[in-house]
Write a protein that holds these residues in place. Structure first.
Motif, PDB file in Angstrom:
ATOM      1  N   GLN A  27      20.602 140.443 189.216  1.00  0.00           N
ATOM      2  CA  GLN A  27      21.771 142.396 188.981  1.00  0.00           C
ATOM      3  C   GLN A  27      22.267 141.933 187.155  1.00  0.00           C
ATOM      4  O   GLN A  27      22.395 142.897 186.449  1.00  0.00           O
ATOM      5  N   VAL A  28      22.551 140.648 186.413  1.00  0.00           N
ATOM      6  CA  VAL A  28      23.192 140.190 186.085  1.00  0.00           C
ATOM      7  C   VAL A  28      22.295 139.503 184.997  1.00  0.00           C
ATOM      8  O   VAL A  28      21.719 138.422 185.666  1.00  0.00           O
ATOM      9  N   PRO A  29      22.327 139.621 183.739  1.00  0.00           N
ATOM     10  CA  PRO A  29      21.720 139.110 182.438  1.00  0.00           C
ATOM     11  C   PRO A  29      21.990 137.448 182.831  1.00  0.00           C
ATOM     12  O   PRO A  29      23.229 137.757 182.846  1.00  0.00           O
ATOM     13  N   LYS A  30      21.194 136.240 182.662  1.00  0.00           N
ATOM     14  CA  LYS A  30      21.915 135.193 182.878  1.00  0.00           C
ATOM     15  C   LYS A  30      22.435 134.669 181.478  1.00  0.00           C
ATOM     16  O   LYS A  30      23.342 133.942 181.520  1.00  0.00           O
ATOM     17  N   ASN A  31      22.205 135.791 180.619  1.00  0.00           N
ATOM     18  CA  ASN A  31      23.285 135.197 179.590  1.00  0.00           C
ATOM     19  C   ASN A  31      24.708 135.754 179.162  1.00  0.00           C
ATOM     20  O   ASN A  31      25.659 135.736 178.645  1.00  0.00           O
ATOM     21  N   MET A  32      24.693 136.542 180.208  1.00  0.00           N
ATOM     22  CA  MET A  32      26.111 137.639 180.411  1.00  0.00           C
ATOM     23  C   MET A  32      27.027 136.810 181.675  1.00  0.00           C
ATOM     24  O   MET A  32      27.966 137.227 181.642  1.00  0.00           O
ATOM     25  N   LYS A  33      26.328 136.251 182.281  1.00  0.00           N
ATOM     26  CA  LYS A  33      27.038 135.595 183.223  1.00  0.00           C
ATOM     27  C   LYS A  33      27.503 134.567 182.622  1.00  0.00           C
ATOM     28  O   LYS A  33      27.714 133.455 182.063  1.00  0.00           O
ATOM     29  N   SER A  34      29.077 134.234 183.270  1.00  0.00           N
ATOM     30  CA  SER A  34      29.800 132.853 183.146  1.00  0.00           C
ATOM     31  C   SER A  34      30.228 132.472 183.876  1.00  0.00           C
ATOM     32  O   SER A  34      29.892 132.330 185.070  1.00  0.00           O
ATOM     33  N   ASP A  35      31.285 130.607 183.356  1.00  0.00           N
ATOM     34  CA  ASP A  35      31.484 129.597 184.393  1.00  0.00           C
ATOM     35  C   ASP A  35      32.384 129.955 185.374  1.00  0.00           C
ATOM     36  O   ASP A  35      32.492 129.167 186.238  1.00  0.00           O
ATOM     37  N   GLY A  36      33.177 131.069 184.684  1.00  0.00           N
ATOM     38  CA  GLY A  36      34.364 130.964 185.217  1.00  0.00           C
ATOM     39  C   GLY A  36      35.901 129.907 184.467  1.00  0.00           C
ATOM     40  O   GLY A  36      36.877 129.779 184.842  1.00  0.00           O
ATOM     41  N   LEU A  37      35.152 129.635 183.535  1.00  0.00           N
ATOM     42  CA  LEU A  37      36.051 128.480 182.927  1.00  0.00           C
ATOM     43  C   LEU A  37      36.619 128.302 181.652  1.00  0.00           C
ATOM     44  O   LEU A  37      37.373 127.999 181.006  1.00  0.00           O
ATOM     45  N   ASP A  38      36.233 129.613 181.300  1.00  0.00           N
ATOM     46  CA  ASP A  38      36.798 130.698 180.154  1.00  0.00           C
ATOM     47  C   ASP A  38      38.796 131.601 180.302  1.00  0.00           C
ATOM     48  O   ASP A  38      38.418 131.982 179.603  1.00  0.00           O
ATOM     49  N   VAL A  39      39.302 130.574 180.704  1.00  0.00           N
ATOM     50  CA  VAL A  39      40.773 131.047 181.264  1.00  0.00           C
ATOM     51  C   VAL A  39      41.570 130.258 179.802  1.00  0.00           C
ATOM     52  O   VAL A  39      41.851 129.429 179.575  1.00  0.00           O
ATOM     53  N   GLU A  40      42.311 130.823 179.062  1.00  0.00           N
ATOM     54  CA  GLU A  40      43.124 130.686 178.195  1.00  0.00           C
ATOM     55  C   GLU A  40      44.785 129.907 179.436  1.00  0.00           C
ATOM     56  O   GLU A  40      44.911 130.117 180.015  1.00  0.00           O
ATOM     57  N   PHE A  41      44.149 128.503 178.769  1.00  0.00           N
ATOM     58  CA  PHE A  41      45.978 127.962 179.333  1.00  0.00           C
ATOM     59  C   PHE A  41      47.245 126.773 178.794  1.00  0.00           C
ATOM     60  O   PHE A  41      46.504 126.457 177.700  1.00  0.00           O
ATOM     61  N   ASP A  42      48.431 127.262 177.970  1.00  0.00           N
ATOM     62  CA  ASP A  42      49.117 126.477 177.936  1.00  0.00           C
ATOM     63  C   ASP A  42      49.877 125.531 178.783  1.00  0.00           C
ATOM     64  O   ASP A  42      50.563 125.734 179.622  1.00  0.00           O
ATOM     65  N   ARG A  43      49.604 123.855 178.520  1.00  0.00           N
ATOM     66  CA  ARG A  43      50.353 123.346 179.124  1.00  0.00           C
ATOM     67  C   ARG A  43      52.154 123.999 178.703  1.00  0.00           C
ATOM     68  O   ARG A  43      52.469 123.398 179.561  1.00  0.00           O
TER      69      ARG A  43
END
Length: 61
Positions: free
Chosen positions: A19-35
């Protein structure tokens, strides 16, 4: 004989296509975070997440 009983050679491959090409899938770890902007709940959630990751990593071996 003819193909009167629903035997179609066309469109057999459609169920195997992703349904979604592999190159468009993300691992879900691309969230910005500021301590610096994190509150106590954020830090506690990070600690629980790291502990859960360690438990899962320990089970895989």
């Amino acid at each position: 004989m003819g193909r009167s009983r629903g035997q179609r050679s066309r469109d057999k491959n459609t169920a195997k296509l992703p349904q979604v090409p592999k190159n468009m899938k993300s691992d879900g770890l691309d969230v910005e975070f500021d301590r610096d902007l994190a509150d106590h709940e954020d830090l506690e959630a990070m600690a629980r997440s790291k502990a859960a990751d360690a438990r899962v990593k320990g089970r895989q071996r």
